[in-house]
Write a protein that holds these residues in place. Structure first.
Motif, PDB file in Angstrom:
ATOM      1  N   VAL A 164     -71.128  15.737 -33.473  1.00 43.43           N
ATOM      2  CA  VAL A 164     -70.283  16.534 -32.582  1.00 43.43           C
ATOM      3  C   VAL A 164     -70.108  17.931 -33.155  1.00 43.43           C
ATOM      4  O   VAL A 164     -69.700  18.090 -34.307  1.00 43.43           O
ATOM      5  N   GLU A 165     -70.411  18.922 -32.336  1.00 43.29           N
ATOM      6  CA  GLU A 165     -70.145  20.310 -32.706  1.00 43.29           C
ATOM      7  C   GLU A 165     -69.297  20.944 -31.613  1.00 43.29           C
ATOM      8  O   GLU A 165     -69.597  20.793 -30.422  1.00 43.29           O
ATOM      9  N   ILE A 166     -68.231  21.623 -32.022  1.00 42.94           N
ATOM     10  CA  ILE A 166     -67.342  22.298 -31.077  1.00 42.94           C
ATOM     11  C   ILE A 166     -67.384  23.789 -31.368  1.00 42.94           C
ATOM     12  O   ILE A 166     -67.112  24.221 -32.490  1.00 42.94           O
ATOM     13  N   ASP A 167     -67.747  24.560 -30.359  1.00 41.96           N
ATOM     14  CA  ASP A 167     -67.854  26.005 -30.507  1.00 41.96           C
ATOM     15  C   ASP A 167     -67.850  26.627 -29.118  1.00 41.96           C
ATOM     16  O   ASP A 167     -67.966  25.926 -28.115  1.00 41.96           O
ATOM     17  N   ARG A 168     -67.744  27.944 -29.046  1.00 43.31           N
ATOM     18  CA  ARG A 168     -67.745  28.610 -27.749  1.00 43.31           C
ATOM     19  C   ARG A 168     -69.149  28.568 -27.158  1.00 43.31           C
ATOM     20  O   ARG A 168     -70.097  29.077 -27.750  1.00 43.31           O
ATOM     21  N   LEU A 169     -69.289  27.950 -25.987  1.00 48.40           N
ATOM     22  CA  LEU A 169     -70.592  27.768 -25.363  1.00 48.40           C
ATOM     23  C   LEU A 169     -70.892  28.777 -24.270  1.00 48.40           C
ATOM     24  O   LEU A 169     -72.040  28.922 -23.867  1.00 48.40           O
ATOM     25  N   PRO A 193     -58.087  24.083 -22.798  1.00 47.70           N
ATOM     26  CA  PRO A 193     -57.030  23.126 -23.157  1.00 47.70           C
ATOM     27  C   PRO A 193     -57.627  21.892 -23.836  1.00 47.70           C
ATOM     28  O   PRO A 193     -58.683  21.403 -23.437  1.00 47.70           O
ATOM     29  N   TRP A 194     -56.918  21.396 -24.843  1.00 45.79           N
ATOM     30  CA  TRP A 194     -57.493  20.295 -25.617  1.00 45.79           C
ATOM     31  C   TRP A 194     -57.666  19.037 -24.783  1.00 45.79           C
ATOM     32  O   TRP A 194     -58.536  18.210 -25.048  1.00 45.79           O
ATOM     33  N   THR A 195     -56.867  18.870 -23.725  1.00 44.19           N
ATOM     34  CA  THR A 195     -57.051  17.716 -22.854  1.00 44.19           C
ATOM     35  C   THR A 195     -58.400  17.797 -22.146  1.00 44.19           C
ATOM     36  O   THR A 195     -59.077  16.783 -21.964  1.00 44.19           O
ATOM     37  N   ALA A 316     -49.209  22.661 -31.620  1.00 44.75           N
ATOM     38  CA  ALA A 316     -50.241  22.537 -32.648  1.00 44.75           C
ATOM     39  C   ALA A 316     -51.631  22.534 -32.019  1.00 44.75           C
ATOM     40  O   ALA A 316     -52.562  23.181 -32.520  1.00 44.75           O
ATOM     41  N   GLN A 317     -51.769  21.813 -30.922  1.00 42.55           N
ATOM     42  CA  GLN A 317     -53.067  21.766 -30.246  1.00 42.55           C
ATOM     43  C   GLN A 317     -53.436  23.116 -29.655  1.00 42.55           C
ATOM     44  O   GLN A 317     -54.594  23.548 -29.736  1.00 42.55           O
ATOM     45  N   ASP A 322     -58.961  27.332 -30.253  1.00 44.19           N
ATOM     46  CA  ASP A 322     -60.129  28.186 -30.471  1.00 44.19           C
ATOM     47  C   ASP A 322     -60.913  27.775 -31.714  1.00 44.19           C
ATOM     48  O   ASP A 322     -61.897  28.421 -32.061  1.00 44.19           O
ATOM     49  N   THR A 323     -60.471  26.739 -32.411  1.00 44.09           N
ATOM     50  CA  THR A 323     -61.106  26.330 -33.660  1.00 44.09           C
ATOM     51  C   THR A 323     -62.502  25.773 -33.416  1.00 44.09           C
ATOM     52  O   THR A 323     -62.714  24.996 -32.482  1.00 44.09           O
ATOM     53  N   SER A 324     -63.446  26.183 -34.258  1.00 40.10           N
ATOM     54  CA  SER A 324     -64.798  25.632 -34.195  1.00 40.10           C
ATOM     55  C   SER A 324     -64.908  24.459 -35.158  1.00 40.10           C
ATOM     56  O   SER A 324     -64.192  24.386 -36.158  1.00 40.10           O
ATOM     57  N   ARG A 325     -65.822  23.549 -34.847  1.00 38.41           N
ATOM     58  CA  ARG A 325     -66.026  22.368 -35.694  1.00 38.41           C
ATOM     59  C   ARG A 325     -67.515  22.111 -35.821  1.00 38.41           C
ATOM     60  O   ARG A 325     -68.214  21.932 -34.829  1.00 38.41           O
ATOM     61  N   PRO A 326     -68.041  22.063 -37.060  1.00 34.57           N
ATOM     62  CA  PRO A 326     -69.464  21.757 -37.227  1.00 34.57           C
ATOM     63  C   PRO A 326     -69.715  20.258 -37.142  1.00 34.57           C
ATOM     64  O   PRO A 326     -68.769  19.460 -37.098  1.00 34.57           O
TER      65      PRO A 326
END
Length: 383
Positions: A164-169, A193-195, A316-317, A322-326
């Motif tokens: 799983v990678e989270i970033d601006r697509l 939104p995190w939901t 907190a969410q 805007d946090t990215s996750r590798p």
């Protein structure tokens, strides 16, 4: 003829976005013959399989055995498409697959474990729900808590071996799922939104488990009305709803009764879902009326958090949206290989999507390696 072959041909037909009759015309088959072949009454000829493979951008070997490389294909379903964003996301997925393949060749990652889940038959909504039940059995088998963790990416990685990678697509691009030769990937956008992000993650998992993304499957807007008319999207949405909001769990939390505003707000926080998603789920479970669904769906996240007592969690969410996750599984594998001297720092930096110099500055005090391995012009993987 094996059911697996028919299932794979059906996947190709569904992914094309065409009706069976339209797909039959595309491959030069009589619609009746295609229907009979898919139902097992007649066999596909070698020529038919060759044309189906070509038009479906797969290989004949994959159709026959499920093995071998399937050619990537992007499925676009939006009226307005940011092709540049799609191209970047697709290129990123293919690059991560190359890095995974290199790590696998040197023994830094294990061979993938087949996921024992597959869609059944019948309506796509029913298929999605059945697939979610299978997924939950696997979650429990792997010792995870029966409530879906708020750290959903970790569930995908630990239980389903999905990187799983989270970033601006890019604008309008919710996510992308990619699967080939055992590599499973979900790319999901941040800045939403995190939901919505959680629903997209579950939606992509549904695509992966159903085999929709044997190549590349791009999701523009998982909430749009247009996605509800696409069969694979309907199944993925139904999977996401049932996976994030299991029927037994929801009924138990509500004692089988329609929720009032407070109970609904609390349940939104417990399940980390939007009001719209939860209201639809309650309606489909027969726990609220259509009028009740419309009323509950208008609840805002902030109002629900205030009313349900989870305002701190919402803040907190929102702070992290805007946090990215590798891809943490790949990061761990590449870091271990780097510390053993098997690879240079470049693959690790590439997985982290950070400059080589920045990664070296962090690693140098901990695990120095010979300077030759830091050469930016060297191959990504050395023999």
């Amino acid at each position: 003829m094996s059911g697996e072959l028919r299932d794979r041909v059906l996947q190709v037909v569904e992914r094309s976005g065409l009706r069976q009759g339209e797909f039959a015309a595309l491959v030069g088959m009589d619609p009746t013959k295609l229907s009979k072949s898919l139902s097992g009454v007649r066999r596909f000829t070698s020529l038919e399989l060759a044309v189906i493979a070509e038009r479906g951008e797969v290989t004949v070997d994959w159709l026959l055995t499920g093995q071998g490389r399937q050619l990537p294909a992007v499925a676009a379903r939006a009226a307005v498409v940011d092709e540049e964003a799609v191209g970047r996301a697709t290129a990123r997925a293919q690059h991560l697959e190359e890095l995974w393949s290199g790590l696998r060749e040197i023994g830094a990652v294990d061979a993938p474990t087949p996921v024992p889940a597959r869609p059944g038959h019948g309506l796509m909504i029913r298929q999605g729900a059945d697939l979610a039940e299978q997924a939950w059995r696997l979650v429990r088998t792997r010792g995870r808590d029966p409530d879906v963790s708020t750290d959903l990416p970790a569930v995908l990685e630990d239980v389903f071996e999905v990187d799983v990678e989270i970033d601006r697509l890019g604008d309008g691009l919710d996510g992308l799922s990619y699967q080939r030769d055992g590599f499973r990937l979900a790319l999901v956008t941040n800045g939403v939104p995190w939901t919505r992000q959680r629903f997209t993650l579950a939606h992509e998992l549904g695509h992966l488990l159903a085999g929709d993304s044997q190549g590349v499957w791009v999701d523009r807007d998982v909430m749009a009305e247009s996605t509800r008319r696409d069969h694979a999207e309907m199944r993925a949405n139904a999977f996401a709803a049932a996976f994030l909001m299991p029927g037994d769990l929801v009924r138990a939390r509500l004692d089988g009764e329609p929720p009032d505003a407070h109970t609904f707000a609390v349940l939104m926080g417990q399940l980390s879902v939007s009001a719209s998603a939860l209201a639809w789920r309650l309606f489909n479970l027969g726990l609220v009326s259509e009028e009740g669904r419309r009323e509950l769906a208008g609840t805002t996240l902030s109002a629900a958090a205030l009313h349900g007592g989870w305002l701190d969690d919402l803040r907190a969410q929102e702070a992290d949206h805007d946090t990215s996750r590798p891809c943490l599984r790949l990061v761990d594998a590449a870091l271990a290989a780097y510390e053993r001297g098997q690879i240079s720092v470049r693959p690790l930096a590439s997985i982290l999507n950070r400059p080589v110099e920045e990664v070296l500055a962090v690693l140098a005090p901990v695990a120095p390696v010979p300077a030759a391995r830091h050469d930016l012009e060297e191959p990504v993987f050395e023999p």
